[in-house]
Scaffold this active site. Sequence first.
Site, PDB file in Angstrom:
ATOM      1  N   PHE B   8      29.058  53.077  -0.484  1.00 24.61           N
ATOM      2  CA  PHE B   8      29.894  52.328  -1.423  1.00 24.61           C
ATOM      3  C   PHE B   8      31.324  52.300  -0.886  1.00 24.61           C
ATOM      4  O   PHE B   8      32.271  52.705  -1.552  1.00 24.61           O
ATOM      5  CB  PHE B   8      29.817  52.975  -2.818  1.00 24.61           C
ATOM      6  CG  PHE B   8      30.182  52.031  -3.948  1.00 24.61           C
ATOM      7  CD1 PHE B   8      29.491  50.845  -4.137  1.00 24.61           C
ATOM      8  CD2 PHE B   8      31.218  52.345  -4.827  1.00 24.61           C
ATOM      9  CE1 PHE B   8      29.820  49.977  -5.175  1.00 24.61           C
ATOM     10  CE2 PHE B   8      31.550  51.478  -5.875  1.00 24.61           C
ATOM     11  CZ  PHE B   8      30.854  50.301  -6.042  1.00 24.61           C
ATOM     12  N   LYS B 126      25.088  48.044  11.265  1.00 20.94           N
ATOM     13  CA  LYS B 126      24.591  47.513  12.542  1.00 20.94           C
ATOM     14  C   LYS B 126      23.763  48.529  13.326  1.00 20.94           C
ATOM     15  O   LYS B 126      22.960  48.158  14.182  1.00 20.94           O
ATOM     16  CB  LYS B 126      25.770  47.102  13.438  1.00 20.94           C
ATOM     17  CG  LYS B 126      26.528  45.893  12.988  1.00 20.94           C
ATOM     18  CD  LYS B 126      27.632  45.529  13.972  1.00 20.94           C
ATOM     19  CE  LYS B 126      28.842  46.428  13.842  1.00 20.94           C
ATOM     20  NZ  LYS B 126      29.681  46.199  12.675  1.00 20.94           N
ATOM     21  N   VAL B 153      26.708  40.375  11.604  1.00 22.68           N
ATOM     22  CA  VAL B 153      27.322  39.538  12.641  1.00 22.68           C
ATOM     23  C   VAL B 153      28.227  38.512  11.980  1.00 22.68           C
ATOM     24  O   VAL B 153      27.784  37.761  11.114  1.00 22.68           O
ATOM     25  CB  VAL B 153      26.257  38.803  13.490  1.00 22.68           C
ATOM     26  CG1 VAL B 153      26.919  37.944  14.563  1.00 22.68           C
ATOM     27  CG2 VAL B 153      25.293  39.789  14.126  1.00 22.68           C
ATOM     28  N   GLY B 155      30.772  38.874   9.870  1.00 20.27           N
ATOM     29  CA  GLY B 155      31.311  39.104   8.523  1.00 20.27           C
ATOM     30  C   GLY B 155      30.781  38.054   7.569  1.00 20.27           C
ATOM     31  O   GLY B 155      29.582  37.945   7.359  1.00 20.27           O
ATOM     32  N   ASP B 222      30.551  47.485  19.895  1.00 19.99           N
ATOM     33  CA  ASP B 222      30.372  46.677  18.689  1.00 19.99           C
ATOM     34  C   ASP B 222      29.852  45.277  19.050  1.00 19.99           C
ATOM     35  O   ASP B 222      28.907  44.769  18.431  1.00 19.99           O
ATOM     36  CB  ASP B 222      31.708  46.579  17.931  1.00 19.99           C
ATOM     37  CG  ASP B 222      31.598  45.721  16.691  1.00 19.99           C
ATOM     38  OD1 ASP B 222      30.950  46.158  15.729  1.00 19.99           O
ATOM     39  OD2 ASP B 222      32.154  44.599  16.690  1.00 19.99           O
ATOM     40  N   LYS B 226      26.088  43.515  18.106  1.00 22.44           N
ATOM     41  CA  LYS B 226      25.906  42.194  17.491  1.00 22.44           C
ATOM     42  C   LYS B 226      25.078  41.275  18.404  1.00 22.44           C
ATOM     43  O   LYS B 226      24.260  40.486  17.947  1.00 22.44           O
ATOM     44  CB  LYS B 226      27.262  41.581  17.173  1.00 22.44           C
ATOM     45  CG  LYS B 226      27.983  42.329  16.045  1.00 22.44           C
ATOM     46  CD  LYS B 226      29.446  41.951  15.970  1.00 22.44           C
ATOM     47  CE  LYS B 226      30.135  42.686  14.821  1.00 22.44           C
ATOM     48  NZ  LYS B 226      31.610  42.564  14.915  1.00 22.44           N
ATOM     49  N   GLY B 318      36.088  41.651   7.068  1.00 21.60           N
ATOM     50  CA  GLY B 318      36.649  41.498   5.726  1.00 21.60           C
ATOM     51  C   GLY B 318      35.639  41.926   4.690  1.00 21.60           C
ATOM     52  O   GLY B 318      34.470  41.550   4.753  1.00 21.60           O
TER      53      GLY B 318
END
Lengths: 340, 340
Positions: B8, B126, B153, B155, B222, B226, B318
């Site tokens: 959370f 991920k 991937v 956002g 990262d 993705k 975001g």
Amino acid sequence: MRVIMVGFGVVGQSFAKLLLSRSADLYSQYGIKPRIVACVDNSGSAVAPAGLDLERLLAAKKAKGTVGAYEKSGVGKKFAPIHIIENVDAEVVIECSPTNLTTGEPGTSHIISAMRTGKHVISVNKGPLALAFPSLIELANYNGVMFRFSGTVGGGTPILEFAKRCLKGDRIISFQGILNGTTNYILSKMEEEGISYEQAMADAKEKGYAEADPALDTDGYDAAAKLVIMANWVMGMKVTMKDVARTGISGVKASDVKKAAGRGNAIKLIAACDTRRLDVRPTEVSKKDPICVNGTLNAVTFSSEHSGQQTIIGRGAGGMETASAVLRDLIEIRDTVFER
Amino acid sequence: MRVIMVGFGVVGQSFAKLLLSRSADLYSQYGIKPRIVACVDNSGSAVAPAGLDLERLLAAKKAKGTVGAYEKSGVGKKFAPIHIIENVDAEVVIECSPTNLTTGEPGTSHIISAMRTGKHVISVNKGPLALAFPSLIELANYNGVMFRFSGTVGGGTPILEFAKRCLKGDRIISFQGILNGTTNYILSKMEEEGISYEQAMADAKEKGYAEADPALDTDGYDAAAKLVIMANWVMGMKVTMKDVARTGISGVKASDVKKAAGRGNAIKLIAACDTRRLDVRPTEVSKKDPICVNGTLNAVTFSSEHSGQQTIIGRGAGGMETASAVLRDLIEIRDTVFER
């Protein structure tokens, strides 16, 4: 799946080639086996309930300029498209006759008669949509048929699908885009080479990007038509061509372009829509903005409530690209209407 | 539709806020009424079969740092996530615990236990996907549950959906993209201001774009994660992190960037995939290429067989944006699995 093709120009022929090259694959991957049971162009028609032989159809068109030459006896014998649409059994009509943004004809009549006889419609023709989108959607709903037109905006670039499907659960608040490749080529050329509108236009004509009558592009009619289609489909507005405030690019001066460049900007023919206004006009945009693409590319930026701004960019034209959009529509109709 | 939230943090809380602000609309437009019946974080859990009060849940998290504070008696009382996943009745588990690209845990265990107990899974994490995509997909199929991960991937930018849905009927041959916002910010900054990697990195840290341990971004982990997710999902490859050839950006010199700029190019951390190779490395790209975006933007260009090249651009991160991707997944699961 039986298909009637109305119009057999660049897109129609590309679609036939696409079916030829992909038939095995389409059947194994999507379970569809489209058969073109009738094809009609300006000078003739060909009908075969079991499906036309597409290689022969393409050869006939190439040799004699009309699909009427498909049968020896067919040359000179002509059925009106409406007659074919109404009397040949088929599930789908693909309307790809030439776009007319003043009358919408003959496309509008073709679409109406297809819907009235219970056929799903795929239109590559922008005219009917630009002039009568709300009533055509209503007619489709009334007759319980599907109406798709992915190829009318962005060529093969799935701009309409992106907005409608990929942003599900979100709300698009506004969008703006470069929707016409020819004007974008001219404006890009003016900037890159510091030349005048007239010089850039001459170059576009030479390269085959501009029509004999280039006003459709340069006065912003083509961009406005696409804007209308998007506003209806993406934003749920009920608008037509007359609701668009439209300014073309012929008034853009080399000095304007130069001044904008000095500010890190470029002048682009931007088609914009929010819930209140529909606008096509030359607009200064930052070169850092993803929408600021050059050459014949198209670009659209969607602003949505929660997922922010997204831009999609691609070639806005091309026979095979647009044919691939028609095929996407056909698969969607199949998936939605017919159980596998 | 009953949902268990595991983790959370920023995305989880944004998702709760999104549900609060959109509940009426979600019901009227999509017929869904998601109820979060359990929520578990590092230090506690909250369970309510009729649905947690999301305002109270957010307030508890804010005040005490854990959802355990939802009930007075809940502070200090802790059920393990696995216990919650296995014992609370729900249709969907949303896995948004922190990403670990070395072990994939604890996310992988959460996902496995959710699938084994017949729950659909939405992952924002991920780690499990980068390390075990092929086997997780198999497990989902075996258990007859859906597995979605749009937020991993791009956002809020629907990159995975675009490839999978908008290009239906076509075949994606290859793609390449800028998949990590932090490294793109650093490289853009180096170019714009002519500064060194170290200076740009310091600036990224100051702005909050870089983690305390920035190697995940700067060493390309990262982006590689993705890339693995996209290669599996979009191209049908069966690959994991170890199949990616990976070079980070720490070796990029200010002089390299300057030289590239002299050629009209920029150096970008490009993740590329065709049917043979998976690659993440600093690459010189033309500034005229739509993929050449600046700042924290992400961009991906897909090359398909018939519809050409298409680029999609948006913010790659975001909380609210990513939460909107989770909501899209939830709607898709609802549409696919449950009849309205």
